[in-house]
Structures are given as structure tokens and as C-alpha cells.
Design a protein around this motif. Sequence first.
Motif, PDB file in Angstrom:
ATOM      1  N   PHE A   1      50.657 -28.027  78.751  1.00 19.72           N
ATOM      2  CA  PHE A   1      51.266 -27.829  77.433  1.00 19.72           C
ATOM      3  C   PHE A   1      50.180 -27.623  76.384  1.00 19.72           C
ATOM      4  O   PHE A   1      49.199 -28.372  76.351  1.00 19.72           O
ATOM      5  N   VAL A   2      50.368 -26.592  75.554  1.00 19.56           N
ATOM      6  CA  VAL A   2      49.400 -26.270  74.500  1.00 19.56           C
ATOM      7  C   VAL A   2      50.074 -26.482  73.145  1.00 19.56           C
ATOM      8  O   VAL A   2      51.169 -25.960  72.897  1.00 19.56           O
ATOM      9  N   PHE A   3      49.427 -27.272  72.303  1.00 16.56           N
ATOM     10  CA  PHE A   3      49.953 -27.589  70.967  1.00 16.56           C
ATOM     11  C   PHE A   3      49.127 -26.840  69.922  1.00 16.56           C
ATOM     12  O   PHE A   3      47.891 -26.867  69.995  1.00 16.56           O
ATOM     13  N   VAL A   4      49.797 -26.215  68.960  1.00 14.26           N
ATOM     14  CA  VAL A   4      49.071 -25.510  67.891  1.00 14.26           C
ATOM     15  C   VAL A   4      49.614 -25.938  66.528  1.00 14.26           C
ATOM     16  O   VAL A   4      50.761 -26.371  66.410  1.00 14.26           O
ATOM     17  N   VAL A   5      48.739 -25.796  65.515  1.00 15.13           N
ATOM     18  CA  VAL A   5      49.111 -26.178  64.150  1.00 15.13           C
ATOM     19  C   VAL A   5      48.869 -24.992  63.223  1.00 15.13           C
ATOM     20  O   VAL A   5      47.811 -24.355  63.266  1.00 15.13           O
ATOM     21  N   ASP A   6      49.867 -24.715  62.393  1.00  8.13           N
ATOM     22  CA  ASP A   6      49.823 -23.576  61.482  1.00  8.13           C
ATOM     23  C   ASP A   6      48.551 -23.615  60.634  1.00  8.13           C
ATOM     24  O   ASP A   6      48.180 -24.670  60.116  1.00  8.13           O
ATOM     25  N   ASN A   7      47.914 -22.485  60.489  1.00  5.72           N
ATOM     26  CA  ASN A   7      46.707 -22.296  59.663  1.00  5.72           C
ATOM     27  C   ASN A   7      45.461 -23.003  60.189  1.00  5.72           C
ATOM     28  O   ASN A   7      44.389 -22.841  59.631  1.00  5.72           O
ATOM     29  N   ILE A   8      45.589 -23.794  61.254  1.00  9.15           N
ATOM     30  CA  ILE A   8      44.408 -24.511  61.768  1.00  9.15           C
ATOM     31  C   ILE A   8      43.978 -23.953  63.131  1.00  9.15           C
ATOM     32  O   ILE A   8      42.799 -23.741  63.375  1.00  9.15           O
ATOM     33  N   SER A   9      44.955 -23.694  64.001  1.00  8.55           N
ATOM     34  CA  SER A   9      44.618 -23.232  65.354  1.00  8.55           C
ATOM     35  C   SER A   9      44.216 -21.759  65.337  1.00  8.55           C
ATOM     36  O   SER A   9      44.910 -20.930  64.742  1.00  8.55           O
ATOM     37  N   LYS A  10      43.094 -21.468  66.006  1.00 10.71           N
ATOM     38  CA  LYS A  10      42.633 -20.067  66.139  1.00 10.71           C
ATOM     39  C   LYS A  10      42.199 -19.888  67.587  1.00 10.71           C
ATOM     40  O   LYS A  10      41.227 -20.492  68.021  1.00 10.71           O
ATOM     41  N   MET A  11      42.941 -19.047  68.283  1.00 14.82           N
ATOM     42  CA  MET A  11      42.709 -18.955  69.724  1.00 14.82           C
ATOM     43  C   MET A  11      42.681 -17.487  70.136  1.00 14.82           C
ATOM     44  O   MET A  11      43.677 -16.777  69.955  1.00 14.82           O
ATOM     45  N   PHE A  12      41.543 -17.037  70.609  1.00 17.67           N
ATOM     46  CA  PHE A  12      41.471 -15.642  71.077  1.00 17.67           C
ATOM     47  C   PHE A  12      40.286 -15.454  72.013  1.00 17.67           C
ATOM     48  O   PHE A  12      39.329 -16.217  71.995  1.00 17.67           O
ATOM     49  N   ILE A  13      40.383 -14.377  72.812  1.00 16.12           N
ATOM     50  CA  ILE A  13      39.293 -14.039  73.730  1.00 16.12           C
ATOM     51  C   ILE A  13      38.153 -13.405  72.945  1.00 16.12           C
ATOM     52  O   ILE A  13      36.984 -13.726  73.143  1.00 16.12           O
TER      53      ILE A  13
END
Length: 514
Positions: A182-194
Motif C-alpha cells: 500500500f502506497v500513501f500520498v499527501v496532496d502537495n507533498i508527495s512527488k513520485m516519478f522516474i
Amino acid sequence: MSLKRNVLDLRKRKEIALQGGGEEAIKKQAAMGKLTARERIEAILDKNSFHEYDMFVEHQAKDFDMDKKVFHGDGVIIGTGTIYGEPVCIYAQDFTVAGGSLGLMHARKISKIMDHALKMHVPLIGINDSGGARIQEGVDSLAGYGDIFFRNTQASGVIPQLSVILGPCAGGAVYSPALTDFVFVVDNISKMFITGPEVVKTVLGEEISMEELGGARVHSEISGNAHFFALTEQECFEQIKKLLTFLPWSNRVKARPFPPRNPRAEYNIEKIVPADPTQPYDVRDVIRAVADDSDFLEVQQAFAPNIVVGFGRIHGETIGFVANQPRVMAGVLDCDSSDKAGRFIRFCDAFNIPLVTLEDMPGYLPGAEQEYAGVIRHGAKVLYAYSEATVPKITVILRKAYGGGYIAMNSRHLKADFMFAWPTAEIAVMGPEGAANIIFRKEILSAENPEETRKAKVAEYREKFANPYVAASKGYIDSVIEPEETRKILIHAIEVSSNKTVMTPAKKHGIPPF
Ligand code: HXC
């Protein structure tokens, strides 16, 4: 040195280590709206339960003047603690120390706590906030990631693994979260990319912001990489704790039962589902009508919403619910919804969580777009996951169960333990309209009044096949039930299945269509 002086010396050393990247870096972290790594751990775990290890670990690098730099804890905090009194292993990358970048010792710390989690059979929570591979440490950083990915894979299906993205998580670093449950993300904080915006601009000539490329909303709604979306870090921590109430601590045990109560009265099952198969409704209300306390934790809520998956309880026991959502694209199975359901089913099966499937859908989505996107191989994931699953498997057909969809949604033929259907169920190769147009084509075309004949033939087909009784007469459906009885019948089916045992053919592992 006296014992007392030794203790004072230890305290001083701890105090220095606790400063992380120092006052300025901590201020910068706060200015970005982010908590520090230690604050995050404290917020997730039971009060005062955290025990930290490897606090004095330092990097061993020498190149690029690294021998002159001190990185407290090498940019990551690891330890154990409890959540609701149950032990967990946790790590949090500390962005205030060298941008949370991952070097050799940083990776070793993460690997150490992962090894503990796997040995001790307790969940692992990883908080990601990092600039990625520490550039100065070269191949040692890459090796560190490899060590982590290997451990993620070894632990997969043994202990629950939760990834929390609370800052940048770029390049190859994204693959650890992708390997977890399970992956949790938070608006405006999480930045995830290759690859970041700079690379996209260089290679493709396209201008795109970090948020548009890999922000929390992108991964929750479009890519499907994230399972839980929150507006604040605090909300995210509540989601983590809530999810853990539904999960077993490992694949060797069952999730803790909670005293069962009744669903809330406002979820009156009789009033939720319209008898007219063309009328939409929210299937989550049906789940709430059968789940204890109407408590339902939806997973991947905004991604592929034509299928709903998530956790609830029936008679105190954690249940994985899988339900077509007639409100979105009539609840069809397509590439994304198949992928979403297939993965969820496999999670439940690995962790001893019975599956309840609520079915109301017209089949797989037709069209060139879906064919090109691989609806054949993605769609096969649902068939594979249900067929493979050996946990108790119960299906309730509410209305439509057409074609491949009927088979795929945990049919008797994939070894469902109990198949129930409401009297409104329609079990057929396809919907009456389509079926009549094909099998009575000649009669309709040659009729004096084709439209009238078509209507009559549709009605004839509906009367004959679009009901649950043909399937029930062949034993494919165990019982046609009144909607109101659904919860009572599910409680009994779950109780009866509690010691289910299935023998499977000997093999190293199967080869699912992923
Ligand atoms: C070493 C790093 C670092 C890195 C950040 N820092 N990333 N140090 N290696 N990868 C350091 C910075 O030098 C800086 O140190 C401190 O961390 C804070 O970084 P800032 O740039 O000041 O912060 P910010 O402006 O918020 O920008 C954050 C950032 C940016 C977007 C993450 O730092 C960045 O783009 N970093 C590089 C990202 C990257 O390309 N990583 C490699 C990915 S490839 P000082 O001393 O100035 O405070 C990869 C391959 C893995 O990870 C493959 C595995 C299979």
C-alpha cells in the motif's frame, strides 16, 4: 570515566544526533509544510513507544570531500514501536540530512529494519522523503537500492508493507514503494516519478510541473500507483492506523477480530439498488449495508472507480470486498479495474482475508482502445487472482452478470465457495438487447414491424434467460436470496468457511498475466 560521566557522554552524543540536519534544514522542512522524520514516526506510533537503532551510524564515503562531512544517522531513522499496542518496524528518511539521499550506510540501515520485520513477522512502514541515490557514493547507492528491492520482494506476501511518500521519491527509488502493498500520498507533498521535469524537457521538449508529473493526485487518480490519498500528513497517519486495524500482522495469522455490531440503519439495502438494470446506484452503500457498523475502508478510491475494493468486517472478521460500481461506466471490467481488482484479491489471499464479491456488471469493456491497451492480459488478472485464491470466496449477484464478467467475478467455475443471487439477477451470455439483436436478427429484419418484433424478442429473451433461475437450476447458484437477508447469509457463510482447507497442485509459483 565514571559510569555517570559515561551516561552524560551518551546523552550528549544522542542530543547531537537528534539534531539531524540542523536548525536551518529543519526550518526549511517546516517551510515546505512537512514534518521532520522523527515527528512523523512519533505521530504514527503509540505515544513513547519508539525505540531507535543505528542512531550513530555515519557514512563511510571519502570522495568529493565527503570525509569532511558528518551526516547524522546518515539521513534515515530506523526503529521499532507499537501501533494500538502491536509491534511494527518503521523507517523514515530524514530530508534535513543531505536531502535524505541514499548512500551505502543509509541503505544498510533500511535493510536492517526490513530484515527485522521479516524475521519478527511484523508489518513494515517506510516513510520516503529523499533526493534519491546519493550522487557522491556512486554505485554503492545503487547497490543499496538493489538490496532494498530484494528485501521488499522477499517480504511480499509474508508481512504487510506500507510505503508513505512524504516528499520527493524519484528515479529508481520509486520501485521500493511499487513493490510494497500500500502506497500513501499527501496532496502537495508527495512527488513520485522516474524522471523529473528537467529530464522530460530535455528528452521530450515538454514543460511539465513536478505536481502534474507525479503529484499525489496523479498517482491516486491516473497512474494507480497510490492507494490512499490524504490532504495532510496527519490525515495520512490516521489512514495508516485505520488500515492496520484491518490487517493481520503476517501471513501466519488472521487479522484481529473486532466485536461485531450491526450496520447503520440509513444503509437500508432494499432502498439502495433499483430493480431497473439500467439505473445506477452506489455499490459502496450495499457494502455498508452488509458490513459491521457500516465501516468500509476503500482502497484506491479515485483510481478505476468502476470497481470498488476495500476492507470491512462481517461478524468481526476482516473481509476484502470487491464490487462492480454501476455508477461508473456501468461497472465494466477494463484494463485498470482488472489490474486494481487482481492485485487486491491477491493481497487478501496472501493474508488470509476472506473475499466477498458483489456483482453487477455488463462484462468487459469493448473497443479498440481497450484491445490495444491489453484488456486481454489485464482482464486475465482477475480470472487468475480469483482462481488462485484459496481463502473463503463468496459472491452475491445483485443484478447483471453477463458474459466473461459473470465468469471473472468469482463465479462457481473459479471455485467460489458460495454463490448467491438476488431475484433481480440476470445471468446470461450478454444483455437481452444485444442477444436478441444477434440471435433473432433474421426474424427482426424480415418482420412487418421490425421494431415491435425486436421489442418482443428482447422481452422473450429476458423472460427466458435474464434471471437467476436458469443458473440456479444447474447448481451454478446455490441460493436465490432476498436482498434483506444478505448480511445474515454472509455472516453464516463466513462462519461456515472459517476452517476452509484447499489442496493446490505442487509448483514453485504460477505465472500470472502481469
Ligand atoms: C546527494 C543530495 C541529493 C542526492 C539532494 N541532495 N539530493 N545529495 N545526492 N541525490 C542534497 C542537496 O545537495 C542539498 O544539500 C540537500 O540535499 C537538499 O537539497 P536541495 O536541492 O537544497 O532541496 P530542494 O530544493 O528541496 O530539492 C530537492 C530535490 C533536489 C528535488 C530532491 O535536491 C534534487 O533534484 N536532487 C537530485 C535528485 C536526483 O536526481 N536524484 C538521483 C535520482 S536517480 P545541501 O548540502 O546543499 O543542503 C536514482 C537512481 C536510483 O535515485 C536507482 C536505483 C535502482
